[in-house]
Design an enzyme around this catalytic site. Structure first.
Site, PDB file in Angstrom:
ATOM      1  N   GLU A 108       0.824  -1.209   0.000  1.00 18.19           N
ATOM      2  CA  GLU A 108       0.000   0.000   0.000  1.00 18.19           C
ATOM      3  C   GLU A 108       0.860   1.261   0.000  1.00 18.19           C
ATOM      4  OE1 GLU A 108      -4.038  -1.310   2.242  1.00 18.19           O
ATOM      5  OE2 GLU A 108      -2.167  -1.783   3.293  1.00 18.19           O
ATOM      6  N   GLU A 128      -3.609  -9.608   3.556  1.00 15.03           N
ATOM      7  CA  GLU A 128      -4.263  -9.379   4.840  1.00 15.03           C
ATOM      8  C   GLU A 128      -5.354 -10.399   5.136  1.00 15.03           C
ATOM      9  OE1 GLU A 128      -2.581  -5.225   4.044  1.00 15.03           O
ATOM     10  OE2 GLU A 128      -3.219  -6.976   2.887  1.00 15.03           O
TER      11      GLU A 128
END
Length: 254
Positions: A108, A128
């Site tokens: 990210e 995740e």
């Protein structure tokens, strides 16, 4: 600034290095504060034209420090988000130089940057879901705007990685280089940017980022509000004059 974030500036180019190699450069609160401080310096210092974000010891970033997370520490700053960056990127150009893994929050961070230079051996992903978490630091919002949404959906739901070549094919990265050379390649790219008018570069970045939300009715007016000060600047006159005189321009940033 702690030694977990190293910052150097040379010839107008800042290099910000996440320096936690034993923790795969995972982000804790100290790292978040260090990156935020570096971004403040980048935008406030007229001598710095662009920055590079990278990681020490041939790893970009493995994401959030899960040990710190379990202990109750969140590497998030108010108004800035994860790593002190994802919710408030700098106005000046920021290039990710990726070696090794750019995963979860590290991925990210990379896609928050304006440009990405990557080693051939690099791996990217938002795993995740494999840990019962979600990519809430921009991965689920930025990624579908940067690659085909169905591919983004697959990456989010499976948590599987992609390699540098696949990232290049998808348009997620700008350049793929030999292992160990991503920072030098990013510096070359940054120098090409730094040679241009600083107001023009910042304005161009702003228009590209903001125009996705503009309507047909307001897009030209919105653009004009950004470009008018650039066209009437001293740098615009200098750029045209330097071209006519066949010399390199001397930018003032105003």
């Amino acid at each position: 600034m702690s030694d977990e974030v190293l910052v150097s500036v040379d010839d107008g180019i800042m290099v910000v290095t996440i320096n936690r190699p034993k923790a795969k450069n995972s982000v804790n609160l100290a790292v978040a504060k260090g990156i935020a401080a570096a971004m403040d310096e980048l935008d406030s210092n007229d001598e710095i034209r662009a920055a590079i974000l990278t990681g020490a010891d041939n790893t970009f970033c493995a994401g959030m420090d899960l040990k710190a997370f379990v202990s109750g520490e969140m590497p998030v700053l108010p108004g800035r988000g994860f790593a002190g960056l994802v919710e408030a990127p700098p106005k000046k150009p920021l290039i990710a130089a990726v070696e090794g893994f750019a995963l979860a929050g590290g991925f990210e961070l990379a896609i928050t940057c304006d440009l990405v230079v990557t080693s051939r051996e690099a791996k990217f992903g938002i795993p995740e879901a494999k840990r019962g978490l979600v990519a809430a630091a921009g991965g689920l919002m930025r990624l579908p705007k940067q690659i085909p949404p169905r591919i983004a959906m697959e990456m989010a739901m499976t948590g599987d990685f992609i390699d540098a070549q696949r990232a290049y094919e998808l348009g997620l990265v700008n350049r793929v280089v030999d292992a160990g050379s991503s920072v030098e390649a990013a510096k070359a790219l940054a120098k090409s940017i730094a040679a241009n008018g600083p107001m023009a570069v910042i304005g161009s970045k702003r228009i590209i980022n903001e125009s996705a939300d503009w309507t047909e009715e307001n897009m030209w007016g919105n653009q004009q509000a950004i470009t008018d000060p650039i066209f009437s600047s001293e740098d615009a006159i200098e750029g045209a004059t330097a071209f006519a005189e066949k010399r390199a321009p001397v930018w003032k940033g105003k």
